[in-house]
Design a protein around this motif. Structure first.
Motif, mmCIF file in Angstrom:
data_model
loop_
_atom_site.group_PDB
_atom_site.id
_atom_site.type_symbol
_atom_site.label_atom_id
_atom_site.label_comp_id
_atom_site.label_asym_id
_atom_site.label_seq_id
_atom_site.Cartn_x
_atom_site.Cartn_y
_atom_site.Cartn_z
ATOM 1 N N PRO A 210 0.828 -1.216 0.000
ATOM 2 C CA PRO A 210 0.000 0.000 0.000
ATOM 3 C C PRO A 210 0.858 1.261 0.000
ATOM 4 N N GLU A 211 0.341 2.301 -0.607
ATOM 5 C CA GLU A 211 1.113 3.530 -0.780
ATOM 6 C C GLU A 211 1.593 4.101 0.543
ATOM 7 N N GLN A 212 0.783 4.038 1.582
ATOM 8 C CA GLN A 212 1.202 4.557 2.890
ATOM 9 C C GLN A 212 2.472 3.852 3.364
ATOM 10 N N LEU A 213 2.538 2.544 3.131
ATOM 11 C CA LEU A 213 3.722 1.801 3.546
ATOM 12 C C LEU A 213 4.908 2.094 2.645
ATOM 13 N N ARG A 214 4.641 2.447 1.396
ATOM 14 C CA ARG A 214 5.751 2.831 0.522
ATOM 15 C C ARG A 214 6.437 4.072 1.075
ATOM 16 N N GLU A 215 5.650 5.016 1.572
ATOM 17 C CA GLU A 215 6.236 6.222 2.163
ATOM 18 C C GLU A 215 7.040 5.862 3.414
ATOM 19 N N GLN A 216 6.492 4.971 4.244
ATOM 20 C CA GLN A 216 7.218 4.543 5.434
ATOM 21 C C GLN A 216 8.503 3.815 5.050
ATOM 22 N N GLY A 217 8.430 3.011 4.002
ATOM 23 C CA GLY A 217 9.609 2.284 3.557
ATOM 24 C C GLY A 217 10.715 3.214 3.098
ATOM 25 N N ARG A 218 10.343 4.270 2.412
ATOM 26 C CA ARG A 218 11.356 5.231 1.983
ATOM 27 C C ARG A 218 11.989 5.922 3.193
ATOM 28 N N ASP A 219 11.172 6.189 4.230
ATOM 29 C CA ASP A 219 11.734 6.731 5.475
ATOM 30 C C ASP A 219 12.709 5.736 6.104
ATOM 31 N N LEU A 220 12.340 4.463 6.072
ATOM 32 C CA LEU A 220 13.187 3.423 6.658
ATOM 33 C C LEU A 220 14.545 3.375 5.957
ATOM 34 N N GLU A 221 14.530 3.420 4.646
ATOM 35 C CA GLU A 221 15.800 3.419 3.900
ATOM 36 C C GLU A 221 16.661 4.606 4.279
ATOM 37 N N ARG A 222 16.045 5.780 4.383
ATOM 38 C CA ARG A 222 16.816 6.982 4.716
ATOM 39 C C ARG A 222 17.408 6.881 6.115
ATOM 40 N N MET A 223 16.652 6.342 7.057
ATOM 41 C CA MET A 223 17.135 6.270 8.430
ATOM 42 C C MET A 223 18.242 5.225 8.580
ATOM 43 N N TYR A 224 18.103 4.086 7.917
ATOM 44 C CA TYR A 224 19.158 3.069 7.988
ATOM 45 C C TYR A 224 20.395 3.484 7.200
ATOM 46 N N ALA A 225 20.226 4.360 6.222
ATOM 47 C CA ALA A 225 21.385 4.815 5.448
ATOM 48 C C ALA A 225 22.385 5.573 6.311
ATOM 49 N N ARG A 226 21.930 6.067 7.453
ATOM 50 C CA ARG A 226 22.814 6.807 8.349
ATOM 51 C C ARG A 226 23.462 5.898 9.403
ATOM 52 N N THR A 227 23.282 4.598 9.266
ATOM 53 C CA THR A 227 23.871 3.630 10.189
ATOM 54 C C THR A 227 24.907 2.795 9.447
ATOM 55 N N PRO A 228 25.665 1.932 10.157
ATOM 56 C CA PRO A 228 26.615 1.053 9.469
ATOM 57 C C PRO A 228 25.932 -0.028 8.630
ATOM 58 N N ASN A 229 24.595 -0.148 8.733
ATOM 59 C CA ASN A 229 23.861 -1.219 8.060
ATOM 60 C C ASN A 229 22.786 -0.632 7.158
ATOM 61 N N ALA A 230 23.194 0.013 6.086
ATOM 62 C CA ALA A 230 22.226 0.568 5.140
ATOM 63 C C ALA A 230 21.374 -0.557 4.567
ATOM 64 N N GLY A 231 20.100 -0.253 4.316
ATOM 65 C CA GLY A 231 19.177 -1.259 3.786
ATOM 66 C C GLY A 231 18.640 -0.857 2.425
ATOM 67 N N TYR A 232 18.189 -1.859 1.670
ATOM 68 C CA TYR A 232 17.762 -1.644 0.291
ATOM 69 C C TYR A 232 16.514 -2.480 0.003
ATOM 70 N N PHE A 233 15.434 -1.808 -0.335
ATOM 71 C CA PHE A 233 14.263 -2.517 -0.825
ATOM 72 C C PHE A 233 14.531 -2.943 -2.271
ATOM 73 N N ARG A 234 14.000 -4.109 -2.647
ATOM 74 C CA ARG A 234 14.139 -4.571 -4.032
ATOM 75 C C ARG A 234 12.778 -4.934 -4.600
ATOM 76 N N GLU A 235 12.667 -4.814 -5.923
ATOM 77 C CA GLU A 235 11.452 -5.202 -6.614
ATOM 78 C C GLU A 235 11.337 -6.727 -6.628
ATOM 79 N N ARG A 236 10.120 -7.214 -6.838
ATOM 80 C CA ARG A 236 9.890 -8.660 -6.882
ATOM 81 C C ARG A 236 10.794 -9.322 -7.914
#
Length: 282
Positions: A210-236
């Motif tokens: 759902p679109e609301q979770l897509r926005e949250q996911g983008r926040d998650l990527e940005r927040m983890y990017a500032r840690t030693p363990n950056a994360g990456y969502f991938r397409e199916r």
């Protein structure tokens, strides 16, 4: 599981001298999401910020643990009796070796993680359940170093690569950057496995959520990017490509709660933002 020895305060001992207590760790934050106590204040502060902005992360953590348990049980029922768990994290109830040894007491498990606290706690548990390390072992190493993991003495002593192996890479690949060539990494592990081995994998995605979770996911990527363990969502399609050379067993690459569910599923399993599969090497 045998309980981790506690100090007088009741807290689990975080006794790894290599642990960086100044920056959050993905393994320790994951432990916090699951309600564990093998974490530091910096992990809890980071976890609270994440949960405030991205509340689905707690469900994501629980969903992945439940998928791991179901996948390992399914593999045991098909005769797999040796497991290599890469990115194993901090032990919690129903760890892999406990699941497999209930049905196959001689089954062997090697845990691999690069986080020193995860390794220290795993070692503490194994000291009590398998002090001679006859059936279990733990290795501090990074998934991005397949040769180091596959040829480590603890691996070669416990895992017989002439017989089928259960390779577990659950909630881990989304910490592998595109520049690290995740497809080539998994191909390296696949090529080391004999016919009849299986890979169990789960991965975060924003594809179809759902679109609301897509926005949250983008926040998650940005927040983890500032840690030693950056994360990456991938397409199916990208996650499917990680399974090249395997035969994906039914029900396929699906939302994690849909993989051989045991209980009632969420109204919309896409809200877990987690795809999961088990695949067999032909």
């Amino acid at each position: 599981m045998s309980e981790i020895p506690r100090d007088a305060s009741g807290s689990a001992p975080l006794n790894s001298e290599d642990a960086d207590t100044t920056r959050p760790s993905a393994a320790r934050a994951y432990d916090y999401y699951l309600g564990g106590d093998s974490n530091f204040p910096v992990d809890r502060e980071f976890g609270d910020r994440i949960l405030e902005r991205v509340p689905f992360v707690r469900d994501f953590a629980r969903t992945n643990r439940a998928f791991l348990r179901r996948a390992v049980t399914w593999l045991c029922e098909r005769g797999i009796d040796q497991f290599l768990d890469i990115g194993s994290g901090i032990p919690t109830v129903d760890s892999v070796h406990e699941i497999v040894q209930r049905s196959q007491p001689a089954a062997r498990t090697v845990y691999v993680d690069h986080d020193p606290v995860a390794v220290a706690h795993t070692s503490t548990i194994l000291d009590h359940t398998d002090p001679d390390r006859a059936r279990t072992g733990v290795l501090r190493a990074d998934l991005r170093g397949p040769a180091e993991i596959l040829h480590a003495p603890v691996t070669t002593e416990l895992i017989d690569f002439t017989r089928p192996v259960g390779l577990l890479i659950v909630a881990t690949m989304h910490f592998i950057a595109p520049d690290d060539d995740p497809r080539a990494l998994l191909a390296h592990y696949r090529d080391a496995l004999p016919t009849g081995s299986h890979l169990a994998i789960s991965h975060l995605t924003l594809d179809g959520v759902p679109e609301q979770l897509r926005e949250q996911g983008r926040d998650l990527e940005r927040m983890y990017a500032r840690t030693p363990n950056a994360g990456y969502f991938r397409e199916r399609a990208e996650i499917t490509a990680l399974l090249d050379g395997y035969e994906i067993v039914p029900p396929g690459l699906v939302w994690a709660p849909e993989w051989h569910p045991e209980h009632e599923q969420p109204n919309d399993p896409a809200t877990t933002a987690t795809l999961a599969a088990v695949a067999r090497k032909p």
